[in-house]
Write a protein that holds these residues in place. Sequence first.
Motif, mmCIF file in Angstrom:
data_model
loop_
_atom_site.group_PDB
_atom_site.id
_atom_site.type_symbol
_atom_site.label_atom_id
_atom_site.label_comp_id
_atom_site.label_asym_id
_atom_site.label_seq_id
_atom_site.Cartn_x
_atom_site.Cartn_y
_atom_site.Cartn_z
ATOM 1 N N VAL A 274 -3.815 4.413 0.306
ATOM 2 C CA VAL A 274 -4.105 3.381 -0.693
ATOM 3 C C VAL A 274 -3.783 2.015 -0.105
ATOM 4 C CG1 VAL A 274 -3.521 2.557 -3.000
ATOM 5 C CG2 VAL A 274 -3.539 5.013 -2.516
ATOM 6 N N LYS A 275 -4.751 1.136 -0.116
ATOM 7 C CA LYS A 275 -4.530 -0.193 0.448
ATOM 8 C C LYS A 275 -3.693 -1.045 -0.500
ATOM 9 C CE LYS A 275 -8.558 -2.841 -1.210
ATOM 10 N NZ LYS A 275 -9.752 -3.629 -0.825
ATOM 11 N N PRO A 276 -3.043 -2.084 0.013
ATOM 12 C CA PRO A 276 -2.294 -2.980 -0.882
ATOM 13 C C PRO A 276 -3.234 -3.700 -1.846
ATOM 14 C CG PRO A 276 -2.349 -3.834 1.375
ATOM 15 C CD PRO A 276 -2.914 -2.451 1.434
ATOM 16 N N GLY B 3 0.829 -1.206 0.000
ATOM 17 C CA GLY B 3 0.000 0.000 0.000
ATOM 18 C C GLY B 3 0.854 1.243 0.000
#
Lengths: 350, 350, 350, 350
Positions: free
Chosen positions: A291-293, A203
């Motif tokens: 932002v997430k992975p 992320g």
Amino acid sequence: MSGNTFGKVFRLTTWGESHGPALGAVIDGCPPRLPLTAADIDLELARRRPGTSIHTTQRREPDKVEILSGVFQGQTTGTPISLIIYNQDVKSEAYEPLKEIFRPGHGDFTYQAKYGIRDHRGGGRASARETAARVAGGAVAQKILDAVGITVLAYTLELGGVRVRQLAWEYLRENPFFCPDPEAATIMAARVQAIKKQGDSLGGIVEVRVQGCPAGLGEPVFDKLDAVLAQAVMSIGAVKGVEIGSGFDAAGLTGAQHNDPLTPTGFASNNAGGILAGISNGDEIIIRAAVKPIPSIAQTQQTIDRQGRPQTISIGGRHDISAIPRIVPVVAAMVKLTLADFVLRQKAAA
Amino acid sequence: MSGNTFGKVFRLTTWGESHGPALGAVIDGCPPRLPLTAADIDLELARRRPGTSIHTTQRREPDKVEILSGVFQGQTTGTPISLIIYNQDVKSEAYEPLKEIFRPGHGDFTYQAKYGIRDHRGGGRASARETAARVAGGAVAQKILDAVGITVLAYTLELGGVRVRQLAWEYLRENPFFCPDPEAATIMAARVQAIKKQGDSLGGIVEVRVQGCPAGLGEPVFDKLDAVLAQAVMSIGAVKGVEIGSGFDAAGLTGAQHNDPLTPTGFASNNAGGILAGISNGDEIIIRAAVKPIPSIAQTQQTIDRQGRPQTISIGGRHDISAIPRIVPVVAAMVKLTLADFVLRQKAAA
Amino acid sequence: MSGNTFGKVFRLTTWGESHGPALGAVIDGCPPRLPLTAADIDLELARRRPGTSIHTTQRREPDKVEILSGVFQGQTTGTPISLIIYNQDVKSEAYEPLKEIFRPGHGDFTYQAKYGIRDHRGGGRASARETAARVAGGAVAQKILDAVGITVLAYTLELGGVRVRQLAWEYLRENPFFCPDPEAATIMAARVQAIKKQGDSLGGIVEVRVQGCPAGLGEPVFDKLDAVLAQAVMSIGAVKGVEIGSGFDAAGLTGAQHNDPLTPTGFASNNAGGILAGISNGDEIIIRAAVKPIPSIAQTQQTIDRQGRPQTISIGGRHDISAIPRIVPVVAAMVKLTLADFVLRQKAAA
Amino acid sequence: MSGNTFGKVFRLTTWGESHGPALGAVIDGCPPRLPLTAADIDLELARRRPGTSIHTTQRREPDKVEILSGVFQGQTTGTPISLIIYNQDVKSEAYEPLKEIFRPGHGDFTYQAKYGIRDHRGGGRASARETAARVAGGAVAQKILDAVGITVLAYTLELGGVRVRQLAWEYLRENPFFCPDPEAATIMAARVQAIKKQGDSLGGIVEVRVQGCPAGLGEPVFDKLDAVLAQAVMSIGAVKGVEIGSGFDAAGLTGAQHNDPLTPTGFASNNAGGILAGISNGDEIIIRAAVKPIPSIAQTQQTIDRQGRPQTISIGGRHDISAIPRIVPVVAAMVKLTLADFVLRQKAAA
């Protein structure tokens, strides 16, 4: 009531699935007599295109836009601008095994729950591919911002725990991460390679700075500029948090620390992030997106199928290791779309 | 194009200035035959009322709502519900000195820039008093959520750097901070008193948990449930950041860490915060809002007047030390309004 | 999804039932710094007020508006304008017999069918009293039209079969019918008295002429100026037909007869009624509305009750004999609201 | 703020110019799991297609629609349905002489006034060709109506002064005029041939009857069912008037004549045209549209050019003599789109 339109005066409607014949956008409310060519849009599309570096997916798509309406002899006419991007290099059969199984971290389960039907090929409508239409729309929005003198700078602030230490704009397009710090970019690249070997993903944080925005944009009380920016940015699939200016740091500050003093030459600091009471104050607008992975990873994960039975899944194939950097121009596009709408709304409001 | 309406099917329009004769709300799109009385709304209004503890402003307002339309013999009729709350205890003359000067951290400067005219009395439309209408609307929204079995829990997670260490719901209404941790509440109270002596103010974090929300709410792609929640919460004056589930922590995690495995009995973890691809997944929805410190402080601050000349200002009077706890029911109301709208939107979409 | 809001930029939301405590309107999107007083609105309200002549209902209401927000020191501020008109002289008990019976030609049956609940007192939300809020809103809209130089003239073209033979504006406010032909007005008065004795009621036609409207207003393709005018006018309870320019006569003409030749000094005729392809052409805009006879009549009528059993009904009391003349300022208001919205929309579109 | 979208829950956005590469529509808000194929839409398109009889234009276009999104394995998915119809047989050079001159009765003058730029080829966005996208959208709307059991019958009531004398549905598709009276159709055909020789054109009246509509559709007060139908139908280029039920005849009737008595088995008459107080009453809905004669005529007409100089013009080429019959399926489509939207709105409202 569905939600595929963004904006109130400058309105973007997007359509299309990852593995359908095409995806596209209709822009309604663009003022007439702005110069616009497909090349203007292709330039922006190239920035989010898969396959532009080893750090991004290998799906190779030229992503050339075709303008189907609303432009005559190189100028917008005030009528709807229809944009189409044909899907190519589609390997739908690769998704056949995913028809009956829900990928963790994806919308498979919720789309099934909501609609009772699901185009499973490549994530269907929930695919990141949908954002190409946003970027195309953002390129049109930029034409309106050009007239006002507004510039939108988007960049990677953090990736896999590696944080940028300087904002040197001259490096921004020198590395594949839209990273204004060349040293950080080198460490990011190494971090990406390492996690790739582990079959895992990363992320990060995207930051956007808007320069040249005049004071007075934003519509109290529910359509505050920061509120609509929050919706705009949070509407991008992988985003889990949005901050304006001081953001979550504000929670730990006192009023004396946080207030930006006004001086005859402007604000002495910018904890506000350029927005006060939902209205731009003329200072630089600062937005951050967590932002997430990427949820598609090669490692084996526990999940269930449509019958609710336990299953395991390992997602191979040509997936990115992080939504960054490809998400960077998407965040920029959403900010541009928001600002273009508020520029036009202010014309009606004044 | 102005922005005083929230929602697409269940629509709340608010109006009113801090020191005008009244403020109010019109709710359009409320289904018929729901039980509703003024007392239902007054109960919620009491929670955000000034003067309920030493920690909040001393302006004393009964804040009794009057229902002017849309309810007949104790039931909603499907026609617009008009709510009015009369302003009382208004000391406008106290604001006379602020007519020509811009308070740091407030909307004085931006309202003047946007509209070229400004009701300077008590912040006018930009006053936190406006949120009373949101809370009233939220009380009506709750009637729709009741029918579905949705509960919204809002509480202080952090105040002045003091963080909650347990979620013991039984304490939630036992202290003036809507704090589910009695020990933390005691420290918060001391922190508030200390900063008050310094003539300063505090920020904090509000967390909301939604229980009982069915899977399937939210409208891709721009009206994702998390996107509209972000707008809803960020539209509250003092909020500088919004997170869903893992929020900004997601930036530092890997996919293997972040993905919530699906099991036959539900999700094994909840980094998603109850929302996947913009659609509720049936799990608990978790939202956090970063709240900036109250900008009105007794300490002397640097600013300018309408002619752009440097001035100093010290804001005395009956101001809160933190937007928390009064903002807690406001955040809850915005979440309720959002969910009620999506419940009705899903009825039309299915 | 309910429909109590009209307009896209200049937005009027109305609320209120005939026999509730009050009715009102919220206007969102009114530009700042327009002069506005309650007296400006009261003047328009007086024109539709019951009890102004022997030809209209005897319910006597002062219909004084109170401005609750959005105006500061005599000028609009750009924030929502909340208007309230308290209901007085309400004799709800007179409607008790109507609780269980559906009046022919009224919305009693359809409201019950739609909502499953109904405020039967005086027609509730379906009462013509609701139009007071429209007239109030139209008075605010006029402020925007004033700035552009647009004048809206509304008058009775036909009543009970009596047709106007001249448009002598100087007589327009000289008779209770808003009739520009004094001779016709005299015959209309006699016609009304005659039909009243028969316990019956009359229909008619209202015509509106808009002068000073610049070319370029209207938004193709669905929000054509004539299309939205048609919605605006047809949304008034008693209206059964709407015409623009030549209207239904166009069906019998040939192209050579109907086309308006363009000349260097303007259009040589005005069959278009001032609108071409949905956009104002700079000529006078002409709209006609067919108004059905008031359904409340003293004559005995056949109907059913809520159980579907046959009943007879004779509606006495203080009812008008025709919606004309009171509907005339309502039609004018709807035209003003439409034009004000399009004036602002064009500012955003250009 | 532009107006290329129709509907609030079931939303149709159209785009495209007469002589651009294509035109199309995006439908947002269509419920999932409805059967839909391109053939369903092509069937409707064939009804308005040019070149289907000697009475209509000779431009020959297959008008085959392509579904680009929102349908998976023959069923709608709940995501936006993108429809495209490619333009063929385009002779743009024929329009070169019209670049600098305004055709009487067309939108040439007003488009130039509004936008300051104009795609002159074939009328651009103002071309009747735009209505193909409406008809395509109407075919999708019909799928929603099918589920409720609603049937929409549209037909020619009058053409060139020739009025239908019977409604014999079995003849409706037996003649090129969608005329339910074969004798009238024969006279109409002769009338068309005669006027063609004179280089002139004809107007007429289209009537629509909606059968099977349940009581309860329509949203007071501004979005009354008849009000939105009026907008829908008036938004079609050639329409100059709209009536519901008794329409303009209502002006000459008394209340005793006009009121429809309620009986245990339904309404005894239908002057209401199936709508009371803006809500469907369960009876047949009756709508009439006045259609002006085609403005493109071979006869010499007086006009001006862009410099305002007097000119004469004679428009040859492959133009229809009347908008009827091709407008008939367009009116039907607009009625279908309106009803589909209200069916879904009622689901959210109940």
